[in-house]
Design a protein around this motif. Sequence first.
Motif, PDB file in Angstrom:
ATOM      1  N   SER A 445      40.307  54.067  42.522  1.00 24.78           N
ATOM      2  CA  SER A 445      40.782  53.314  41.378  1.00 24.78           C
ATOM      3  C   SER A 445      40.933  51.831  41.691  1.00 24.78           C
ATOM      4  O   SER A 445      40.521  50.967  40.915  1.00 24.78           O
ATOM      5  N   GLU A 446      41.518  51.541  42.839  1.00 26.87           N
ATOM      6  CA  GLU A 446      41.772  50.143  43.219  1.00 26.87           C
ATOM      7  C   GLU A 446      40.479  49.345  43.360  1.00 26.87           C
ATOM      8  O   GLU A 446      40.339  48.260  42.783  1.00 26.87           O
ATOM      9  N   VAL A 447      39.543  49.888  44.106  1.00 24.43           N
ATOM     10  CA  VAL A 447      38.281  49.170  44.340  1.00 24.43           C
ATOM     11  C   VAL A 447      37.489  49.052  43.044  1.00 24.43           C
ATOM     12  O   VAL A 447      36.925  47.995  42.734  1.00 24.43           O
ATOM     13  N   SER A 448      37.462  50.138  42.267  1.00 24.70           N
ATOM     14  CA  SER A 448      36.723  50.121  41.004  1.00 24.70           C
ATOM     15  C   SER A 448      37.292  49.072  40.060  1.00 24.70           C
ATOM     16  O   SER A 448      36.552  48.298  39.441  1.00 24.70           O
ATOM     17  N   CYS A 449      38.620  49.032  39.939  1.00 21.06           N
ATOM     18  CA  CYS A 449      39.273  48.080  39.043  1.00 21.06           C
ATOM     19  C   CYS A 449      39.003  46.639  39.468  1.00 21.06           C
ATOM     20  O   CYS A 449      38.713  45.777  38.628  1.00 21.06           O
ATOM     21  N   ASN A 450      39.092  46.377  40.756  1.00 21.41           N
ATOM     22  CA  ASN A 450      38.844  45.017  41.252  1.00 21.41           C
ATOM     23  C   ASN A 450      37.427  44.561  40.948  1.00 21.41           C
ATOM     24  O   ASN A 450      37.205  43.416  40.512  1.00 21.41           O
ATOM     25  N   HIS A 451      36.440  45.439  41.179  1.00 25.63           N
ATOM     26  CA  HIS A 451      35.041  45.082  40.901  1.00 25.63           C
ATOM     27  C   HIS A 451      34.820  44.895  39.399  1.00 25.63           C
ATOM     28  O   HIS A 451      34.121  43.966  38.986  1.00 25.63           O
ATOM     29  N   TYR A 452      35.409  45.781  38.605  1.00 24.97           N
ATOM     30  CA  TYR A 452      35.258  45.692  37.149  1.00 24.97           C
ATOM     31  C   TYR A 452      35.815  44.373  36.630  1.00 24.97           C
ATOM     32  O   TYR A 452      35.158  43.642  35.880  1.00 24.97           O
ATOM     33  N   ARG A 453      37.038  44.063  37.037  1.00 28.84           N
ATOM     34  CA  ARG A 453      37.677  42.841  36.542  1.00 28.84           C
ATOM     35  C   ARG A 453      37.007  41.585  37.080  1.00 28.84           C
ATOM     36  O   ARG A 453      36.994  40.547  36.408  1.00 28.84           O
ATOM     37  N   GLN A 454      36.468  41.668  38.288  1.00 29.98           N
ATOM     38  CA  GLN A 454      35.768  40.514  38.841  1.00 29.98           C
ATOM     39  C   GLN A 454      34.589  40.126  37.961  1.00 29.98           C
ATOM     40  O   GLN A 454      34.332  38.950  37.718  1.00 29.98           O
ATOM     41  N   VAL A 455      33.882  41.132  37.449  1.00 29.98           N
ATOM     42  CA  VAL A 455      32.711  40.869  36.603  1.00 29.98           C
ATOM     43  C   VAL A 455      33.129  40.538  35.177  1.00 29.98           C
ATOM     44  O   VAL A 455      32.732  39.516  34.606  1.00 29.98           O
ATOM     45  N   VAL A 456      33.962  41.389  34.588  1.00 28.26           N
ATOM     46  CA  VAL A 456      34.259  41.297  33.153  1.00 28.26           C
ATOM     47  C   VAL A 456      35.237  40.174  32.828  1.00 28.26           C
ATOM     48  O   VAL A 456      35.077  39.456  31.839  1.00 28.26           O
ATOM     49  N   HIS A 457      36.261  40.005  33.641  1.00 25.96           N
ATOM     50  CA  HIS A 457      37.334  39.071  33.301  1.00 25.96           C
ATOM     51  C   HIS A 457      37.296  37.755  34.078  1.00 25.96           C
ATOM     52  O   HIS A 457      37.921  36.782  33.653  1.00 25.96           O
ATOM     53  N   LYS A 458      36.587  37.718  35.212  1.00 28.80           N
ATOM     54  CA  LYS A 458      36.644  36.508  36.045  1.00 28.80           C
ATOM     55  C   LYS A 458      35.341  35.730  36.099  1.00 28.80           C
ATOM     56  O   LYS A 458      35.359  34.537  36.393  1.00 28.80           O
ATOM     57  N   GLU A 459      34.213  36.380  35.874  1.00 27.38           N
ATOM     58  CA  GLU A 459      32.941  35.656  35.840  1.00 27.38           C
ATOM     59  C   GLU A 459      32.927  34.738  34.626  1.00 27.38           C
ATOM     60  O   GLU A 459      33.048  35.202  33.482  1.00 27.38           O
ATOM     61  N   GLU A 460      32.783  33.447  34.860  1.00 29.24           N
ATOM     62  CA  GLU A 460      32.943  32.467  33.794  1.00 29.24           C
ATOM     63  C   GLU A 460      31.977  32.658  32.639  1.00 29.24           C
ATOM     64  O   GLU A 460      32.326  32.458  31.472  1.00 29.24           O
ATOM     65  N   GLN A 461      30.749  33.025  32.942  1.00 27.34           N
ATOM     66  CA  GLN A 461      29.731  33.095  31.895  1.00 27.34           C
ATOM     67  C   GLN A 461      29.419  34.520  31.450  1.00 27.34           C
ATOM     68  O   GLN A 461      28.474  34.745  30.698  1.00 27.34           O
ATOM     69  N   PHE A 462      30.240  35.481  31.904  1.00 28.59           N
ATOM     70  CA  PHE A 462      29.945  36.866  31.547  1.00 28.59           C
ATOM     71  C   PHE A 462      30.036  37.098  30.042  1.00 28.59           C
ATOM     72  O   PHE A 462      29.192  37.770  29.451  1.00 28.59           O
TER      73      PHE A 462
END
Length: 661
Positions: A445-462
Amino acid sequence: AGGDRDGNPFVTAEVTRRVVALNRFRAANMYLSEIEALLFELSLHYGSDDLKAYNAEHVKDFSLRSRKFKEFWNHVPPSEPYRLLFSYIRHRMAATRDYADQLVIALMNDSSSASLPVADDAVFNTKEELLEPLLVAYRSFVQMGDEVIGRGRLLDLIRRVHAFGLAMVRLDIRQEADRHTEAMDCVTRFIGDGAYAEMNEEERMAYLTKILSSKRPLVPKNMPCDDKVRAVFDCFEAVAEIGPEFLGAYIISMCMKPSDVLLVEIFQREFSGPSGSTLRVVPLLETIGALNSATNVLGVLWSHEWYRAHLKERFDNVQEVMVGYSDSGKDGGRATSAWELFKAQESMADMALKENITLRYFHGRGGTVGRGGGPQHLAILSQPPNTINSYLRITIQGEVIQQDFGLPGLAIKALETYTTAVMKADLINKSVVEPQWREVMEKLSEVSCNHYRQVVHKEEQFVEYFRYATPEQEIGLLNIGSRPQKRRAGGVESLRAIPWIFAWTQTRLHLPVWLGLGASISQVFEDGNGEVLQSMYKEWPFVRSFFDLISTVLARADAHISEQYDKHLVPEELQPYGVDLRKKLAHTIEMVLKVTGEINLVDNDRVEKRAIEARRQYLTPMNIVQIECLKRKRAGGSSQSLADALIISMKAVAAGMQATG
């Protein structure tokens, strides 16, 4: 429809009144046909003393000639006690139908409350009033040795009344917590108690507790307020007027704190009066944060003197909690959502057991896997221990209603599936969850959530890529939503879960379901726990259900189609996002197969695999048409034929994927 006003400005208090009145009319019409059939059939000339006494007390109080009926409209032989009884029931049900009909007409004409029809004494107002004479008849059959007759059409009617009441469908009222806060803030500012919205949680609880201990009115009459606040007050006024006979629960979406629940209780009491009946209040826990704080919310409520006494007095210590699968999935990804839901339900159930409270869960599942959908039998059996307890309440989305209940045979099969799963959940021994399994799930859960949020919520142009690569901005053309696409202006966090899932389903990438999962499985194997995860898949129904559903979605995915959307619709500088996501998809498929032990996806479900393959050849042309329509529309095309073609393509893909959002 008619009760869920969360984000939908078109669901007003008047709409709720109209829907309730219309359902009441429909129910009375259906009951009336059954009552007339029983009146025609039950020609027995004898009955129990209780039946005759009931007839003597009630049947004499009305005239048979007051209304025209299909059968026995002029005369019912006094020697036939059952027909006498059912002529009385028919008279009252006809009065109920006519009253509901007049009410619908008046409400549709926007009549003021002063001009609404008034129910006479013959109208049934509660299901208990209708059940009383029906049960008198049934007991008479049993006492007279004619139980076989009573167990026919009459018993069917009694069961229908128990199930559907006079409402046919009890509407749930649903509103967002922030709307209640805005309304209370308006009140406190007007009466000079400060700004409620600016109080912290401790201050809010103290202020609300003070109000609950007081009997003085809270909301001043003719208080100036904006339309949004007025709509909230109008809703509570309608709830008090309609009452629990025709309404179900009051659901608070985006419920984060105990004060959100107490505030609704205060508004209900304000408009219904101290002795008035109120609806049960159901907190909806739908984000990762809300799920993490679930035990704190319930713990504070159950330790609150007024709320605990209210729960015992009004609802016999039964607390209902709605858990949301949609927003939690959008917030942290499917793996984190599933695990946090499991833990939250488990911890709430343990707390309820200690507090001697019956906890019932209302599962806010959608039609797609990304919103908690999928085969219900396996999903029910994978729930934590002590969370079913012979009770199941779930939401069923539009297209799923058609798929599961559209034909009598399908409806019977679906109900059998639900019933057997609930019974098995109570009867079979639950799998013992090993401590090591929990550790693996936490890491997953921890690793999945971090990767998900890194792409969806933190990538500026996503977000920019998302809006180019999917038909997200065009979804509003479809007249299928129960509310607007967004709660407010903003990025992915402001987007509702349905369009978020729907947009990615259309491009066949299904990103919300699997993003982050491949990386988390890789981490588990790198940590040396790969065999443990494989054992969990074989022995733990929760994990097996999770991976089987993921496999089904991955089997429907098509990276080549997604690439075509990028090629024709996405600016060149944003296309690397798509390339990276498709690499992540391929890696996720590889890792999921490693866990399940399959050679190809869905090998464990041949029927589903054959269905996916059969639909694939018809889906591809629809996606190509959609890409061309989107390309032309975004280039400035505005013809109606182009819009129609785009809408048809979206509906076709949704039908082929068997999923909207």
